[in-house]
Design an enzyme around this catalytic site. Structure first.
Site, PDB file in Angstrom:
ATOM      1  N   HIS A   1       2.484 -11.650   8.628  1.00 36.40           N
ATOM      2  CA  HIS A   1       1.056 -11.440   8.388  1.00 36.40           C
ATOM      3  C   HIS A   1       0.630 -12.124   7.085  1.00 36.40           C
ATOM      4  O   HIS A   1      -0.476 -12.681   6.991  1.00 36.40           O
ATOM      5  CB  HIS A   1       0.776  -9.939   8.324  1.00 36.40           C
ATOM      6  CG  HIS A   1      -0.637  -9.558   8.595  1.00 36.40           C
ATOM      7  ND1 HIS A   1      -1.083  -8.264   8.507  1.00 36.40           N
ATOM      8  CD2 HIS A   1      -1.723 -10.291   8.936  1.00 36.40           C
ATOM      9  CE1 HIS A   1      -2.372  -8.212   8.786  1.00 36.40           C
ATOM     10  NE2 HIS A   1      -2.794  -9.434   9.043  1.00 36.40           N
TER      11      HIS A   1
ATOM     12  N   HIS B   1       5.276  -7.711   8.678  1.00 28.77           N
ATOM     13  CA  HIS B   1       4.392  -7.760   7.510  1.00 28.77           C
ATOM     14  C   HIS B   1       4.469  -9.140   6.852  1.00 28.77           C
ATOM     15  O   HIS B   1       3.450  -9.714   6.444  1.00 28.77           O
ATOM     16  CB  HIS B   1       4.819  -6.715   6.483  1.00 28.77           C
ATOM     17  CG  HIS B   1       4.479  -5.315   6.833  1.00 28.77           C
ATOM     18  ND1 HIS B   1       3.207  -4.907   7.167  1.00 28.77           N
ATOM     19  CD2 HIS B   1       5.259  -4.192   6.864  1.00 28.77           C
ATOM     20  CE1 HIS B   1       3.211  -3.606   7.402  1.00 28.77           C
ATOM     21  NE2 HIS B   1       4.438  -3.146   7.227  1.00 28.77           N
TER      22      HIS B   1
ATOM     23  N   HIS C   1      10.551  -5.074  11.677  1.00 28.00           N
ATOM     24  CA  HIS C   1       9.289  -4.452  11.251  1.00 28.00           C
ATOM     25  C   HIS C   1       8.775  -5.089   9.962  1.00 28.00           C
ATOM     26  O   HIS C   1       7.619  -5.548   9.898  1.00 28.00           O
ATOM     27  CB  HIS C   1       9.508  -2.952  11.051  1.00 28.00           C
ATOM     28  CG  HIS C   1       8.314  -2.226  10.507  1.00 28.00           C
ATOM     29  ND1 HIS C   1       7.487  -1.461  11.288  1.00 28.00           N
ATOM     30  CD2 HIS C   1       7.806  -2.147   9.239  1.00 28.00           C
ATOM     31  CE1 HIS C   1       6.518  -0.953  10.544  1.00 28.00           C
ATOM     32  NE2 HIS C   1       6.688  -1.347   9.288  1.00 28.00           N
ATOM     33  N   GLU C   2       9.618  -5.117   8.942  1.00 33.55           N
ATOM     34  CA  GLU C   2       9.162  -5.657   7.661  1.00 33.55           C
ATOM     35  C   GLU C   2       8.846  -7.144   7.760  1.00 33.55           C
ATOM     36  O   GLU C   2       7.957  -7.647   7.065  1.00 33.55           O
ATOM     37  CB  GLU C   2      10.202  -5.386   6.571  1.00 33.55           C
ATOM     38  CG  GLU C   2      10.421  -3.912   6.263  1.00 33.55           C
ATOM     39  CD  GLU C   2       9.133  -3.173   5.925  1.00 33.55           C
ATOM     40  OE1 GLU C   2       8.211  -3.799   5.357  1.00 33.55           O
ATOM     41  OE2 GLU C   2       9.050  -1.976   6.240  1.00 33.55           O
TER      42      GLU C   2
END
Length: 732
Positions: free
Chosen positions: A512, A509, A505-506
């Site tokens: 991105h 980020h 999940h992290e």
């Protein structure tokens, strides 16, 4: 100039700051900056901050010099004798404030993950000053006149799409900051902003201390029955770090429920840990009830001053959702199925509790919140033959990182990772990786900070030290932070599958930020609405459970043997288990957030009424179910009272709708391939906010978002809800 600093750090008027802009010869501030590590851009790779040179004493002079420099630059733009142009106004603003950006980003990041008492004092002092700095810029009438003039003439400027988006974002920021208010209204607004910034800083520091102080001390190792040897060792390590040798310390994580509650057989200890968690911020030196009461009142007053009925309406006007009603409609599509599933899960556990009591000839008891994880784990074992102790040896941190997280990024985007041991770090456990693109060109630096510390805020998050920008010729430096208990020296770091998923999940980020390819820093990377910023991260979670990826990283840490196919199948099947609980606890928190921020000044409670307000909000939400508490109670709900998610905690659910739609798209187009990864990169991940995020998603997905893939992913399909996710998609 990035208008939105991390945690916009009394009041320092623009006149005072301007006076500091030209220090006299021999001024101590000038002397202090001579050797200050923030004085010039870092000469390290990718402009990585020189952590080995930074001292606490460097921050204040750098902040002062940075604020003064930025105000000089902004004054020159605002009072430029030439007529406003996109270049001499908007681009000039983008180039301004670089010193303040350097010190602000580094300080904010380190204050979150490696703080100390002096940094917390600096944070307290700087919060209102930086808020005043922001107001001095966004409420500057001469500057506003130039921005407004350009925006009104935008059709005649013939700007490229990204430049037009930049101009639009600046105009929106000025309007939302109060540029259209009267001077008297602006004066009140500045005072409100100053008070709000101080309160959010106080809330954050209270939670950090309350979480550390709330750790539960265990005197007898027998009470830790059920924990693995690695978990017991980590508890001994945590106690030793606080000079409590011969004891064991259960440190608290940021959420209401605590991971160890799934393993501990001692029910009394489970209850102690749970109650220590929910009592954070209630009473004593770290009491947050007065902070919350004043904060929501001031936010409501500010919203009214800016022309909105409440703070939620103000915040959501600049999000994809658009309105509080759109948020409520979207939650309503999921809530019935989630609550129904949670009640069914609880019924299964109560049957198990009753059966065990009958077999032992003892009195049964009603399922309590501190029992949920323990009995859920037993039901899961029974239903899926899933045993965390048998699974954990296959989830060793380094294998997960390199052979899972990095592997998926390589397969999808062609990225390669090389660990750098020659670059400084701020803490010995932090690791640095240089990231190169498929063509071998340098792309970014990635910092991995995975272990829990007392001076580190709870939870998991991504942050940026350097934002990507072609205008400024900057490549990104991003970091991921988790709070995995550090084992004793020489012991392996074995993860739960939830921790594995959090790593993916992290890293979504991080991707991105790292894959961003825009010209302007204001539009870079994760600078998107809150209900879009979680989309790439929640999408990236899918690769944690993709069979081909799991097979690549799930190897026994001692033998290197791959996880047996039948065990892998059980791991993946078990992921839909307990989703009623997980979804309900999240929705309760999201609705609690909306309740706090959909009130007027007159409706704001007093400090003593805060617990009752929360309880009433949960009872009227339709989701109040005692065995399932909200993921965060108000007094430690940092997302909404400190971290920028006020009225926006719903964003995780809306982003997950987009993420699961994306997962379905990948599976229908061939799965884990470079072609698919490159398409997502081109349409979404590289674009930042250079286009409206809803347009970016539609260009990728080909149609409006749909909620069915989310319900299927969480195992809630058929239990209620469903339909096209138009409540938020059409929120504007």
């Amino acid at each position: 100039m990035r208008i939105c600093w991390l945690g916009v750090l009394a009041a320092f008027t623009s006149t005072t700051l301007a006076a500091a802009a030209v220090p006299a010869s021999g001024d101590k501030r000038t002397d202090a900056m001579a050797e200050n590590p923030f004085a010039a851009p870092s000469t390290l790779a990718f402009q990585l901050p020189p952590f080995d040179r930074i001292r606490d004493s460097d921050y204040r002079p750098a902040f002062e010099a940075g604020m003064a420099e930025e105000l000089r630059q902004v004054a020159a733009i605002a009072h430029n004798a030439e007529a406003p142009t996109f270049t001499n106004t908007i681009v000039a603003l983008e180039r301004s404030g670089r010193l303040l950006e350097r010190v602000g980003a580094t300080f904010s990041n380190l204050n979150a993950c490696n703080t100390d008492p002096e940094m917390q004092r600096i944070d307290t002092d700087m919060a209102p000053l930086l808020t005043a700095q922001r107001d001095a810029i966004l409420l500057n009438p001469a500057l506003w006149a130039r921005v407004d003039d350009l925006y009104n003439r935008r059709a005649s400027l013939h700007l490229d799409p990204e430049s037009l988006q930049l101009l639009t974002r600046y105009h929106t920021q000025f309007v939302r900051a109060g540029a259209r208010l009267t001077p008297d209204q602006q004066a009140r607004l500045k005072d409100l902003n100053k008070q709000i910034s101080s309160l959010t800083t106080r809330f954050k520091q209270n939670v950090l201390k309350a979480t550390a102080d709330g750790a539960v001390v265990v005197d007898d190792v027998a009470q830790l029955e059920g924990l693995s040897a690695e978990q017991v060792g980590a508890a001994a390590e945590a106690a030793a770090a606080r000079d409590m040798k011969g004891k064991w310390l259960i440190t608290l994580q940021n959420t209401t429920n605590q991971p160890v509650l799934g393993s501990l057989t001692n029910r009394a200890l489970r209850e102690r840990i749970y109650k220590a968690s929910i009592s954070r911020g209630l009473g004593g030196a770290t009491d947050n009830t007065a902070v919350i009461a004043e904060l929501v009142r001031l936010r409501a007053e500010r919203a009214a001053l800016l022309g909105y009925p409440d703070h939620a309406a103000y915040e959501l006007a600049d999000e994809s959702a658009g309105t509080p009603q759109a948020v409520s409609d979207m939650i309503a599509q999921v809530a019935p199925a989630a609550l129904a599933r949670a009640r069914a899960e609880a019924a299964d556990m109560q049957k198990l509790i009753d059966a065990q009591a009958a077999a032992a000839g003892t009195a049964s008891f009603a399922l309590q919140p501190w029992d949920w994880f323990f009995y859920a784990d037993k039901v899961r074992k029974e239903r899926y033959a899933f045993d965390q102790a048998a699974v954990a040896p296959y989830f060793e941190l380094d294998h997960v990182l390199k052979d899972g997280v990095f592997y998926a990024a390589h397969q999808l985007y062609g990225l390669n990772f090389r660990e750098r041991h020659d670059l400084p770090v701020y803490q010995k456990d932090v690791r640095v990786f240089e990231v190169t693109d498929a063509d071998g060109k340098p792309l970014a630096l990635f910092l991995a900070d995975y272990f829990a510390r007392d001076n580190k805020q709870g939870g998991a998050w991504m942050s940026s030290y350097v934002e990507q920008s072609r205008l400024l010729e900057q490549k990104p430096v991003v970091a991921n932070h988790l709070n995995i208990p550090k084992p004793q020296s020489g012991q392996p770091v074995l993860l739960t599958f939830d921790e594995v998923t959090t790593m993916f999940h992290e890293f979504g980020h991080a991707l991105h930020g790292m894959l961003s390819d825009v010209r302007y820093p204001l539009l870079s990377g994760t600078a998107v609405p809150r209900d879009f910023v979680e989309y790439p991260s929640q999408y990236n979670e899918m690769w944690a459970r993709e069979p081909s990826v799991v097979a690549h990283y799930a190897r026994h840490y001692q033998t290197g043997a791959p996880m047996p196919p039948e065990l892998l199948a059980r791991v993946l099947a078990a992921q839909k288990f307990n989703q009623g609980y997980a979804t309900t606890e999240y929705l309760e928190a999201a609705l609690l957030d909306q309740a706090w921020h959909q009130i007027t000044v007159a409706q704001a409670p007093s400090a003593g009424q805060v617990p009752a307000f929360e309880q009433h909000a949960l009872q009227t939400s339709g989701l109040d179910y005692p065995p399932v508490p909200p993921r965060y109670h108000s007094t430690y709900f940092t997302h909404i009272f400190e971290s920028g998610y006020s009225a926006g905690y719903y964003a995780y659910l809306w982003s997950e709708v987009l993420a699961r739609d994306t997962g379905e798209w990948f599976h229908t187009h061939g799965g884990l391939t470079r072609a698919n990864g490159d398409f997502l990169r081109a349409q979404v991940l590289s674009r930042g906010r250079s286009e409206d995020p809803q347009v970016l998603f539609r260009n990728f997905y080909g149609r409006a978002p749909e909620i069915e893939p989310l319900l299927e992913y969480r195992g809630l399909a058929g239990a209620g809800g469903g339909g096209q996710a138009t409540g938020v998609a059409n929120g504007h």
